[in-house]
Design a protein around this motif. Structure first.
Motif, PDB file in Angstrom:
ATOM      1  N   GLU A 118       0.803  -1.245  -0.060  1.00 50.06           N
ATOM      2  CA  GLU A 118      -0.051  -0.026  -0.188  1.00 50.06           C
ATOM      3  C   GLU A 118       0.880   1.113  -0.019  1.00 50.06           C
ATOM      4  O   GLU A 118       0.610   2.346  -0.677  1.00 50.06           O
ATOM      5  CB  GLU A 118      -0.734  -0.032   1.210  1.00 50.06           C
ATOM      6  N   LEU A 119       1.953   1.238   0.791  1.00 45.91           N
ATOM      7  CA  LEU A 119       2.899   2.427   0.756  1.00 45.91           C
ATOM      8  C   LEU A 119       3.451   2.679  -0.648  1.00 45.91           C
ATOM      9  O   LEU A 119       3.435   3.893  -0.919  1.00 45.91           O
ATOM     10  CB  LEU A 119       4.107   2.251   1.698  1.00 45.91           C
ATOM     11  N   VAL A 120       3.934   1.816  -1.411  1.00 43.90           N
ATOM     12  CA  VAL A 120       4.596   1.975  -2.618  1.00 43.90           C
ATOM     13  C   VAL A 120       3.592   2.448  -3.606  1.00 43.90           C
ATOM     14  O   VAL A 120       3.881   3.160  -4.308  1.00 43.90           O
ATOM     15  CB  VAL A 120       5.459   0.576  -2.929  1.00 43.90           C
ATOM     16  N   ASP A 121       2.567   1.721  -3.366  1.00 43.97           N
ATOM     17  CA  ASP A 121       1.488   2.234  -4.545  1.00 43.97           C
ATOM     18  C   ASP A 121       0.594   3.435  -4.162  1.00 43.97           C
ATOM     19  O   ASP A 121       0.489   4.314  -5.046  1.00 43.97           O
ATOM     20  CB  ASP A 121       0.158   1.282  -4.385  1.00 43.97           C
ATOM     21  N   GLY A 122       0.843   3.973  -3.164  1.00 44.54           N
ATOM     22  CA  GLY A 122       0.422   5.335  -2.680  1.00 44.54           C
ATOM     23  C   GLY A 122       1.267   6.333  -3.081  1.00 44.54           C
ATOM     24  O   GLY A 122       0.936   7.459  -3.488  1.00 44.54           O
ATOM     25  N   VAL A 123       2.535   6.057  -2.815  1.00 42.98           N
ATOM     26  CA  VAL A 123       3.848   6.770  -3.315  1.00 42.98           C
ATOM     27  C   VAL A 123       3.716   7.253  -4.926  1.00 42.98           C
ATOM     28  O   VAL A 123       3.716   8.287  -5.161  1.00 42.98           O
ATOM     29  CB  VAL A 123       4.925   6.252  -2.902  1.00 42.98           C
ATOM     30  N   LEU A 124       3.410   6.087  -5.494  1.00 45.60           N
ATOM     31  CA  LEU A 124       3.315   6.380  -7.201  1.00 45.60           C
ATOM     32  C   LEU A 124       2.254   7.116  -7.434  1.00 45.60           C
ATOM     33  O   LEU A 124       2.101   8.026  -8.510  1.00 45.60           O
ATOM     34  CB  LEU A 124       3.486   4.984  -7.815  1.00 45.60           C
ATOM     35  N   ALA A 125       1.149   6.810  -6.805  1.00 40.49           N
ATOM     36  CA  ALA A 125      -0.162   7.533  -7.123  1.00 40.49           C
ATOM     37  C   ALA A 125       0.040   9.041  -6.924  1.00 40.49           C
ATOM     38  O   ALA A 125      -0.696   9.872  -7.567  1.00 40.49           O
ATOM     39  CB  ALA A 125      -1.565   6.825  -6.419  1.00 40.49           C
TER      40      ALA A 125
END
Length: 956
Positions: free
Chosen positions: A906-913
């Motif tokens: 969730e952290l890496v996906d949130g950073v990319l988003a």
């Protein structure tokens, strides 16, 4: 008689000093040739005062030439001054950064005459029959100082040079002629063109008195149109008039400033006093006067000889006469003269005094004051140089309406020598001006103290129209004027031509619509690289504008035909067309019109009876026969879509009985559309092929990472939106024989398949070195640098190599060491178990790979507790065109801090988003890991551990 000196003082009449009470001025009068220093004004450039070079003599007023007349030099249409390659950016940046040119622009911008420039801009639009006109001055930005027309940028608007139509004109210094902006690759991508505001554009540079390009005068039309030689000549002449307006306005401001500066200089320098006893001969000066003349108190002789010793030899006779006159008449004394100081420097001094008589009326004392006027003199000389070098006529009238200054151009236009004009009364020299607009406006300016701009006619012998600008001055009236006879004649001709153009407008409307369609199709098809979207757009443009329905056929990679696009003007029949599209190719005989066009690349037209003509070539048992009869085309045209010497597709247009075949002009248009569509479809095909190759290469290069039991690893890769979806960014995570986990993030220079291939080499070399040696990150990077150099891998790269280590004591304490080395890459971000965020920077920064294989590299070490997270990424995550790396890193840290409580995925996906915007122009690779306690089960959200079946030691 009192002797003033023993050296016969010579008389020298002081010359004219612009800006002082003795200035000369003029009024419109007969044109003619005047000579200055043996040179005729028409002869062109010649030496000016103090070595200055006079600007070329003003060209004739706007004269509209025939359309066949040669066009002044313009930009080479084979060049692209607005290209975005590095060389063009350097040219535009160099233009904007030119200090001297920038100073010239600021000088004109600070005093731009709004009313006059508005009139010129309106005149430009009217003269060239263009809806919109701009006059822009160009410094580091584009400044609009005058504009007219719908959608024009407002006066005072400032914006960047890059992306503006005037940038090309300014950088090249030549007129820019663009009949069709949308079809001209040099400017088609600019905002003004894409928005539809500029369909055609004509711009000419404005050059200041020093030769620098300071701005651009341009006209534009929302629709394409041709520009002829007369248009370019007219706009060039108006640009010269605009420069004259700007220069004169700046000169007026400078002149006022110079006067104030001169007065302040005198006050700041101080005024000295003198007292001359005519009976004893004693001359007394105060300290200020002694300092001005360069005397010390002990060196001053206290007599008139001391004054004469400092007086310039050429001024002695004149000053002596003035002193003698004051003494003999017991009157005032006034003189301006030069003195030569002991250091050899020359200064100007203004002196005023009064002779005082005794009881008998004879002068016995002369009292007065003097001050330094050198600064004012220098400013006046500079102003005089500018006035003489102007390509426009200028004169000055004093309060008695006498000419006190006339520049060289005014001599030429008025047709009289300077000697005839200076001191003469304007109404006596030019009697036809009495009672005319000239007298009305001149007297109004002098009376009301407000400037005036007007046009007026002066009869023979001048027989000319003049545009006049008159300004009030404490000493009289300043007048700048230009012969606009040809301009007025041109306007009358334009009015006549406009009437003829209105009559011809109906005949050209259809042709313009066809050209607009062609431009729209070309622009629209070039805007997409998706084959199916391009086909859909092509069909939508052609139906119903040029056909009732159509089919688009492509030649596939195996050399076969495939119907991929269709459209019908009647939505109720669209499904029928689709059904016919799906059935016709398998039913058409090899000798059909479609196959014939495919083989020969020659278009085919069936002008009548198209339905039965096509049915004869369809298989008898095919449903295509009935479908075609339902569609009932009466006529058709089939054209090849060609690109790079081969047929890439076919276009078939069908027409019902009520419309019939295309007219010759429309058929020519469709042929041009087909040519452009062929190129666009071929480009889309090539892009799609590259896209597929890139995806395959990406899948093979970016493998799944290992995830030991205590380490959770997450990886992500996002390709650039407009690239080949692969580039030089990569991530990696693997185990070494000693059980250490190695994590890598890297970026090879480039964003194409070649960069991906180089990345594959570098990645493989790094994995092999790290696995075989089991060395620390710095040693691995040094080995990789040597391998890149020794194996001639022609690339550079930034890399971070991190290694997770743990000895027995650390394992017992639940602590993991992170050892890493950084070769010029953005620093990783550490999120501690307590949620604190900080970058893992290495100081001093280390050189990237591929530059110097001998460079020293060092490891950095940090102890990590369970629950810690490290984020490693490439620069595409944090760098943007509108911000630097440091700002991006700060934003990343803020973003990670806000997401620290989420799972790793969730952290890496949130950073990319949050950080990667849609349509980003750089690929992004990201690898993150989170440490879990060794003595606890692996969390469910981490998923199963992934390790190779065996990690074998390297034989030694």
């Amino acid at each position: 008689m009192l002797l003033l000196g023993s050296s016969g003082w010579a008389v020298r009449r002081p010359g004219f000093v612009p800006g002082r009470a003795s200035r000369a001025r003029a009024s419109p009068a007969p044109r003619g040739s005047a000579t200055r220093g043996g040179r005729r004004a028409e002869d062109g450039p010649g030496p000016g005062p103090s070595g200055w070079v006079r600007l070329p003599v003003r060209t004739a007023s706007p004269t509209r030439r025939s359309p066949d007349a040669p066009v002044p030099p313009t930009q080479d249409l084979r060049r692209d001054p607005l290209r975005t390659d590095a060389a063009a950016r350097v040219t535009l940046d160099g233009f904007a950064a030119d200090v001297d040119r920038g100073a010239s622009t600021r000088r004109l911008l600070s005093s731009a005459p709004v009313v006059a420039l508005d009139r010129l801009t309106v005149l430009a639009a009217r003269s060239l029959d263009a809806p919109t006109a701009h006059l822009s001055l160009l410094g580091e930005e584009r400044h609009v100082v005058a504009a007219t027309g719908p959608g024009a940028d407002p006066r005072g608007h400032a914006g960047p040079l890059a992306g503006s139509l005037c940038a090309a004109t300014a950088v090249e210094g030549l007129p820019l002629v663009v009949p069709d902006c949308a079809a001209d690759e040099r400017v088609a991508a600019l905002p003004a063109v894409r928005s539809g505001a500029a369909g055609a554009h004509l711009g000419v540079p404005l050059r200041g008195r020093d030769g620098h390009v300071v701005g651009v005068l341009s006209v534009s039309s929302p629709r394409p149109r041709a520009w002829d030689g007369a248009d370019v000549s007219t706009l060039t002449t108006l640009a010269a008039a605009a420069v004259s307006e700007l220069e004169l306005s700046a000169l007026a401001v400078e002149h006022r400033t110079a006067r104030v500066r001169g007065q302040l200089a005198v006050a700041a320098g101080g005024v000295g006093t003198f007292d001359w006893d005519l009976l004893t001969g004693e001359l007394v000066w105060d300290e200020r006067l002694l300092d001005l003349f360069g005397y010390a108190a002990d060196d001053f002789g206290r007599d008139i000889a001391a004054f004469e010793a400092r007086l310039h030899p050429d001024d002695r006779s004149r000053v002596g006469e003035a002193l003698q006159q004051a003494i003999e008449t017991c009157g005032p004394f006034e003189a301006e003269y030069r003195i030569v100081r002991p250091d050899g420097s020359t200064r100007w001094v203004q002196a005023r005094g009064q002779a005082l008589p005794d009881a008998s009326g004879l002068a016995v004392r002369l009292l007065g004051a003097a001050y330094d006027t050198t600064s004012a003199r220098d400013d006046d000389v500079r102003v005089a140089r500018i006035l003489e070098s102007m390509a426009s006529a200028f004169f000055f009238l004093d309060r008695g309406w006498r000419f006190t200054y006339v520049n060289a151009e005014a001599e030429k236009v008025l047709g009289r020598r300077r000697e005839e004009l200076l001191g003469g009364n304007v109404w006596a020299l030019f009697p036809d001006a009495v009672g005319s607009d000239f007298e009305t406006h001149y007297r109004s300016v002098a009376r009301d103290g407000r400037p005036a701009t007007f046009e007026a006619y002066y009869p023979a012998p001048l027989d000319a129209w003049f545009e006049v600008h008159a300004w009030p001055d404490p000493d009289g009236v300043s007048v700048y004027f230009t012969d606009v006879t040809e301009r007025r004649r041109t306007l009358l001709e334009l009015e006549s031509a406009r009437a003829q153009a209105v009559a011809a407008h109906a005949a050209t409307t259809a042709a313009a619509a066809r050209l607009q369609l062609l431009a729209t199709v070309g622009e629209d098809l070039s805007a997409t690289l998706d084959v199916h979207e391009a086909v859909a757009r092509l069909s939508q443009h052609l139906v119903p504008a040029l056909a009732d329905w159509c089919l688009v056929t492509l030649v596939d990679e195996h050399g076969g035909l495939r119907d991929v696009g269709c459209q019908h003007s009647d939505p109720a029949l669209l499904d029928t067309v689709r059904a016919y599209r799906d059935a016709r190719l398998s039913a058409l005989a090899p000798d059909s019109y479609l196959h014939g066009v495919w083989r020969t690349a020659r278009p085919v037209t069936i002008g009548a009876g198209a339905t039965e003509a096509v049915v004869r070539h369809l298989a008898g048992d095919s449903p295509a026969r009935d479908l075609l009869r339902r569609l009932a085309p009466e006529a058709l045209e089939c054209l090849p879509l060609r690109a790079h010497g081969r047929t890439v597709g076919l276009l078939t247009l069908f027409h019902g009985a009520e419309h019939g075949p295309l007219a010759p002009a429309d058929l020519l248009l469709v042929t041009e559309v087909a040519d452009r569509a062929g190129l666009a479809l071929d480009n889309a095909r090539l892009y799609s092929a590259q896209h597929r190759i890139a995806e395959s290469l990406q899948r093979s290069l970016l493998t799944a990472p290992v995830e030991p039991d205590r380490v959770q690893v997450a990886v992500r890769y996002q390709p650039a939106a407009q690239a080949a979806r692969v580039g030089g960014d990569w991530y990696d995570a693997f185990l070494t024989p000693d059980g250490s986990t190695v994590l890598v993030i890297g970026d090879v220079a480039g964003h194409d398949i070649e960069a991906a291939a180089q990345m594959s080499q570098v990645r493989s070399l790094l994995r092999g070195i790290a696995y075989a040696t089991g060395a620390g990150p710095a040693t691995v990077l040094s080995g990789l640098d040597a391998a890149v150099s020794g194996l001639a891998v022609a690339t550079t790269a930034t890399v971070v190599v991190a290694r997770l280590e743990q000895d027995a004591d650390e394992r017992r304490r639940g602590v993991t060491r992170l050892r890493w080395a950084n070769a010029g890459h953005p620093p990783p971000v550490l999120v501690g178990a307590d949620g604190t965020v900080r970058p893992l920077a290495v100081l001093p920064p280390q050189l990237l790979l591929g530059i110097d294989p001998g460079t020293h590299r060092a490891d950095a070490v940090v102890a990590l507790e369970p629950g810690s997270t490290v984020l490693m990424f490439t620069d595409g995550l944090v760098e943007r065109r509108d911000r630097g790396l440091e700002e991006g890193l700060e934003e990343l840290q803020e973003c990670v801090a806000g997401l620290a409580g989420l799972t790793l995925d969730e952290l890496v996906d949130g950073v990319l988003a949050r950080l990667v915007p849609p349509g980003h122009d750089d690929d992004v690779a990201l690898v993150a890991f989170r440490l879990h306690p060794v003595d606890e089960p692996r969390p469910a959200e981490a998923g199963p551990a992934r390790e190779p079946d065996a990690v074998l030691p390297v034989p030694r």
